[in-house]
Write a protein that holds these residues in place. Structure first.
Motif, PDB file in Angstrom:
ATOM      1  N   TYR A  43      -9.572   3.016   1.715  1.00 48.83           N
ATOM      2  CA  TYR A  43      -9.411   4.017   2.777  1.00 48.83           C
ATOM      3  C   TYR A  43      -9.773   3.424   4.136  1.00 48.83           C
ATOM      4  O   TYR A  43      -9.061   3.647   5.132  1.00 48.83           O
ATOM      5  N   ALA A  44     -10.868   2.669   4.203  1.00 49.31           N
ATOM      6  CA  ALA A  44     -11.286   2.059   5.468  1.00 49.31           C
ATOM      7  C   ALA A  44     -10.232   1.088   5.979  1.00 49.31           C
ATOM      8  O   ALA A  44      -9.918   1.050   7.173  1.00 49.31           O
ATOM      9  N   GLN A  45      -9.666   0.302   5.095  1.00 45.37           N
ATOM     10  CA  GLN A  45      -8.610  -0.639   5.485  1.00 45.37           C
ATOM     11  C   GLN A  45      -7.358   0.098   5.958  1.00 45.37           C
ATOM     12  O   GLN A  45      -6.713  -0.309   6.924  1.00 45.37           O
ATOM     13  N   PHE A  46      -7.032   1.197   5.278  1.00 47.23           N
ATOM     14  CA  PHE A  46      -5.875   2.009   5.679  1.00 47.23           C
ATOM     15  C   PHE A  46      -6.082   2.578   7.078  1.00 47.23           C
ATOM     16  O   PHE A  46      -5.186   2.516   7.925  1.00 47.23           O
ATOM     17  N   LYS A  47      -7.262   3.133   7.340  1.00 46.77           N
ATOM     18  CA  LYS A  47      -7.547   3.713   8.657  1.00 46.77           C
ATOM     19  C   LYS A  47      -7.586   2.651   9.741  1.00 46.77           C
ATOM     20  O   LYS A  47      -7.329   2.933  10.913  1.00 46.77           O
ATOM     21  N   ASP A  48      -7.884   1.428   9.346  1.00 47.60           N
ATOM     22  CA  ASP A  48      -7.943   0.315  10.293  1.00 47.60           C
ATOM     23  C   ASP A  48      -6.578  -0.364  10.454  1.00 47.60           C
ATOM     24  O   ASP A  48      -6.490  -1.436  11.037  1.00 47.60           O
ATOM     25  N   HIS A  49      -5.523   0.273   9.925  1.00 43.11           N
ATOM     26  CA  HIS A  49      -4.143  -0.229  10.024  1.00 43.11           C
ATOM     27  C   HIS A  49      -3.972  -1.594   9.353  1.00 43.11           C
ATOM     28  O   HIS A  49      -3.132  -2.382   9.774  1.00 43.11           O
ATOM     29  N   LYS A  50      -4.756  -1.837   8.310  1.00 40.28           N
ATOM     30  CA  LYS A  50      -4.596  -3.058   7.522  1.00 40.28           C
ATOM     31  C   LYS A  50      -3.914  -2.667   6.214  1.00 40.28           C
ATOM     32  O   LYS A  50      -4.509  -2.670   5.139  1.00 40.28           O
ATOM     33  N   GLU A  51      -2.603  -2.304   6.356  1.00 38.68           N
ATOM     34  CA  GLU A  51      -1.894  -1.706   5.239  1.00 38.68           C
ATOM     35  C   GLU A  51      -1.775  -2.636   4.025  1.00 38.68           C
ATOM     36  O   GLU A  51      -1.891  -2.191   2.884  1.00 38.68           O
ATOM     37  N   GLU A  52      -1.534  -3.920   4.288  1.00 34.17           N
ATOM     38  CA  GLU A  52      -1.376  -4.851   3.168  1.00 34.17           C
ATOM     39  C   GLU A  52      -2.665  -4.939   2.356  1.00 34.17           C
ATOM     40  O   GLU A  52      -2.649  -4.904   1.120  1.00 34.17           O
ATOM     41  N   GLU A  53      -3.799  -5.052   3.056  1.00 30.05           N
ATOM     42  CA  GLU A  53      -5.084  -5.135   2.366  1.00 30.05           C
ATOM     43  C   GLU A  53      -5.402  -3.824   1.656  1.00 30.05           C
ATOM     44  O   GLU A  53      -5.903  -3.816   0.525  1.00 30.05           O
ATOM     45  N   ALA A  54      -5.127  -2.709   2.322  1.00 27.80           N
ATOM     46  CA  ALA A  54      -5.390  -1.397   1.723  1.00 27.80           C
ATOM     47  C   ALA A  54      -4.560  -1.192   0.468  1.00 27.80           C
ATOM     48  O   ALA A  54      -5.054  -0.679  -0.547  1.00 27.80           O
ATOM     49  N   TYR A  55      -3.286  -1.583   0.539  1.00 28.55           N
ATOM     50  CA  TYR A  55      -2.394  -1.422  -0.612  1.00 28.55           C
ATOM     51  C   TYR A  55      -2.895  -2.254  -1.791  1.00 28.55           C
ATOM     52  O   TYR A  55      -2.896  -1.799  -2.941  1.00 28.55           O
ATOM     53  N   SER A  56      -3.339  -3.472  -1.514  1.00 30.18           N
ATOM     54  CA  SER A  56      -3.873  -4.330  -2.560  1.00 30.18           C
ATOM     55  C   SER A  56      -5.136  -3.725  -3.171  1.00 30.18           C
ATOM     56  O   SER A  56      -5.313  -3.718  -4.393  1.00 30.18           O
ATOM     57  N   SER A  57      -6.010  -3.188  -2.314  1.00 29.57           N
ATOM     58  CA  SER A  57      -7.270  -2.616  -2.797  1.00 29.57           C
ATOM     59  C   SER A  57      -7.048  -1.382  -3.653  1.00 29.57           C
ATOM     60  O   SER A  57      -7.659  -1.219  -4.713  1.00 29.57           O
ATOM     61  N   VAL A  58      -6.157  -0.491  -3.211  1.00 29.16           N
ATOM     62  CA  VAL A  58      -5.949   0.743  -3.974  1.00 29.16           C
ATOM     63  C   VAL A  58      -5.213   0.450  -5.281  1.00 29.16           C
ATOM     64  O   VAL A  58      -5.475   1.093  -6.305  1.00 29.16           O
ATOM     65  N   ASN A  59      -4.310  -0.512  -5.279  1.00 25.25           N
ATOM     66  CA  ASN A  59      -3.645  -0.893  -6.525  1.00 25.25           C
ATOM     67  C   ASN A  59      -4.647  -1.456  -7.523  1.00 25.25           C
ATOM     68  O   ASN A  59      -4.571  -1.183  -8.729  1.00 25.25           O
ATOM     69  N   ARG A  60      -5.566  -2.267  -7.011  1.00 26.47           N
ATOM     70  CA  ARG A  60      -6.594  -2.843  -7.881  1.00 26.47           C
ATOM     71  C   ARG A  60      -7.454  -1.723  -8.494  1.00 26.47           C
ATOM     72  O   ARG A  60      -7.811  -1.779  -9.675  1.00 26.47           O
ATOM     73  N   PHE A  61      -7.765  -0.722  -7.690  1.00 26.44           N
ATOM     74  CA  PHE A  61      -8.568   0.397  -8.183  1.00 26.44           C
ATOM     75  C   PHE A  61      -7.815   1.144  -9.284  1.00 26.44           C
ATOM     76  O   PHE A  61      -8.382   1.477 -10.333  1.00 26.44           O
ATOM     77  N   ILE A  62      -6.525   1.425  -9.055  1.00 26.28           N
ATOM     78  CA  ILE A  62      -5.733   2.171 -10.033  1.00 26.28           C
ATOM     79  C   ILE A  62      -5.644   1.421 -11.358  1.00 26.28           C
ATOM     80  O   ILE A  62      -5.742   2.019 -12.440  1.00 26.28           O
ATOM     81  N   LYS A  63      -5.475   0.116 -11.291  1.00 23.89           N
ATOM     82  CA  LYS A  63      -5.360  -0.682 -12.511  1.00 23.89           C
ATOM     83  C   LYS A  63      -6.704  -0.813 -13.233  1.00 23.89           C
ATOM     84  O   LYS A  63      -6.757  -0.857 -14.464  1.00 23.89           O
ATOM     85  N   THR A  64      -7.796  -0.888 -12.465  1.00 19.59           N
ATOM     86  CA  THR A  64      -9.111  -1.102 -13.056  1.00 19.59           C
ATOM     87  C   THR A  64      -9.720   0.178 -13.600  1.00 19.59           C
ATOM     88  O   THR A  64     -10.390   0.175 -14.635  1.00 19.59           O
ATOM     89  N   TYR A  65      -9.473   1.313 -12.906  1.00 20.25           N
ATOM     90  CA  TYR A  65     -10.101   2.575 -13.290  1.00 20.25           C
ATOM     91  C   TYR A  65      -9.044   3.675 -13.479  1.00 20.25           C
ATOM     92  O   TYR A  65      -9.013   4.668 -12.741  1.00 20.25           O
ATOM     93  N   PRO A  66      -8.161   3.519 -14.470  1.00 16.70           N
ATOM     94  CA  PRO A  66      -7.063   4.487 -14.635  1.00 16.70           C
ATOM     95  C   PRO A  66      -7.509   5.890 -15.019  1.00 16.70           C
ATOM     96  O   PRO A  66      -6.736   6.835 -14.893  1.00 16.70           O
ATOM     97  N   THR A  67      -8.748   6.034 -15.493  1.00 20.85           N
ATOM     98  CA  THR A  67      -9.243   7.361 -15.888  1.00 20.85           C
ATOM     99  C   THR A  67     -10.341   7.856 -14.952  1.00 20.85           C
ATOM    100  O   THR A  67     -11.054   8.806 -15.294  1.00 20.85           O
ATOM    101  N   HIS A  68     -10.473   7.253 -13.799  1.00 23.69           N
ATOM    102  CA  HIS A  68     -11.512   7.657 -12.854  1.00 23.69           C
ATOM    103  C   HIS A  68     -11.300   9.106 -12.415  1.00 23.69           C
ATOM    104  O   HIS A  68     -10.165   9.591 -12.341  1.00 23.69           O
ATOM    105  N   LYS A  69     -12.384   9.789 -12.133  1.00 19.99           N
ATOM    106  CA  LYS A  69     -12.278  11.214 -11.768  1.00 19.99           C
ATOM    107  C   LYS A  69     -11.534  11.427 -10.450  1.00 19.99           C
ATOM    108  O   LYS A  69     -11.047  12.538 -10.186  1.00 19.99           O
ATOM    109  N   HIS A  70     -11.447  10.381  -9.618  1.00 22.85           N
ATOM    110  CA  HIS A  70     -10.725  10.486  -8.355  1.00 22.85           C
ATOM    111  C   HIS A  70      -9.412   9.694  -8.372  1.00 22.85           C
ATOM    112  O   HIS A  70      -8.905   9.331  -7.313  1.00 22.85           O
TER     113      HIS A  70
END
Length: 268
Positions: free
Chosen positions: A76-103
Motif C-alpha cells: 500500500y505504501a509503495q502504491f501511494k508513493d506511485h511506485k506501481e511496479e514495486e507495489a504490484y510485486s509486493s502485493v502479488n508476493r503477499f497473495i501467493k504467500t498468504y492465500p488464506t489470510h483474513k485480509h
C-alpha cells in the motif's frame, strides 16, 4: 612502538565514532515496536520511511502476524508513493504467500487499484488526458483483478467498489475500441472500421458505446455498398438507440479545425 601508537589512536577514534552514532531503532526494537514505527510513518504520509521500515521488519522477522500485515502495508505504501511496479510485486508476493489470510480480499482489491492507475505516467497525474487513448492492457488486467475479487469474495466490503470500477473500466475499453473504429472510418478503411465496431457490439453489449459501434457499422457497410447489411444494422440501432445522433445526421462527430492540422490525433 610508533605502529602500536597509531593503531591505538585509530581504535580510540573508531570507538568515539561508534558512541556518537545513534543506532537506528528499526535494527534493535522488537517486532511489535518496529511495526508501530512503520504504521506511524504511513499514517503521517512518510511513505518512503514506512516502506523501508516494513522491508526491514520482514527481513528481521520473516514469520508472524506482524510480518504478514507489514507486507500488505508495504504494498500500500509503495502504491501511494506511485511506485506501481514495486507495489504490484509486493502485493502479488503477499497473495501467493498468504492465500488464506483474513485480509486477502483487500490484497486482490489493492492489486486492482495498482493496475487501475498503473498506465499513468508522471504527466498524466497532472494533465487531464483521455484515459481511453492510452494502452488498455493495464485496464484489462485491472478489470480481471476486480472480477476475481468479486467472484471469490462477493460479500467482501470491497466488492461493491470493485464492481463500480469494473463498469468504469468496461466503458473505457469500449470507448477505446470505438475510437479506433472511428479512426478507420475517417481513413476510409471501411472493412477495418466495421470489424472493430462489431467487436464492441459483441464484447461490450451493455455499454453506452454499443450505440456508437452500431452507427459506425451502419455507415461503414453503406460506404462498402453493402446496403442490406447497412439497413439491418440501422434497424437495430433505431430499435435500441432511437435518439442516437447518427439518426439525426450528427455522427460521426466532426473534428475541430485545429485537430485536423495535427496528424494522428484520431489514433487511439
Amino acid at each position: 612502538m610508533l605502529i602500536r601508537l597509531v593503531f591505538l589512536v585509530a581504535l580510540l577514534a573508531l570507538g568515539a565514532c561508534s558512541r556518537g552514532k545513534k543506532a537506528d531503532p528499526v535494527e534493535t526494537l522488537p517486532v511489535d515496536q518496529v511495526y508501530a514505527l512503520g504504521k506511524e510513518a504511513l499514517q503521517n504520509g512518510n511513505l518512503d520511511r514506512a516502506a523501508r521500515t516494513y522491508e526491514r521488519l520482514v527481513a528481521r522477522f520473516p514469520f508472524g502476524p506482524y510480518t504478514e500485515q507489514a507486507q500488505l502495508e508495504l504494498a500500500y505504501a509503495q502504491f501511494k508513493d506511485h511506485k506501481e511496479e514495486e507495489a504490484y510485486s509486493s502485493v502479488n508476493r503477499f497473495i501467493k504467500t498468504y492465500p488464506t489470510h483474513k485480509h486477502i480480499d483487500y490484497a486482490f482489491y489493492l492489486r486492482g487499484l495498482i493496475n487501475f492507475g498503473r498506465s499513468d505516467g508522471l504527466l498524466e497525474r497532472y494533465i487531464n488526458r483521455d484515459e481511453t487513448k492510452r494502452d488498455q492492457a493495464y485496464a484489462l488486467q485491472s478489470f480481471e483483478d476486480f472480477s476475481e475479487l468479486v467472484k471469490r469474495y462477493p460479500d467482501s466490503r470491497y466488492a461493491g467498489e470493485a464492481r463500480q470500477r469494473m463498469i468504469h473500466l468496461r466503458n473505457n475499453m469500449a470507448q477505446a475500441e470505438v475510437g479506433v473504429a472511428l479512426f478507420y472510418l475517417r481513413q476510409k478503411a471501411y472493412v477495418a472500421a466495421a470489424n472493430r465496431a462489431e467487436k464492441v457490439v459483441e464484447t461490450y453489449q451493455r455499454t453506452p458505446q454499443a450505440g456508437d459501434a452500431l452507427a459506425i457499422m451502419t455507415e461503414a457497410y453503406a460506404r462498402l455498398g453493402q446496403e442490406k447489411l447497412s439497413a439491418d444494422t440501422r434497424r437495430v440501432l433505431e430499435l435500441n438507440y432511437p435518439d442516437h445522433l447518427y439518426l439525426k445526421g450528427q455522427f460521426p462527430p466532426k473534428r475541430h479545425a485545429w485537430k485536423r492540422l495535427i496528424p494522428f490525433t484520431d489514433r487511439s
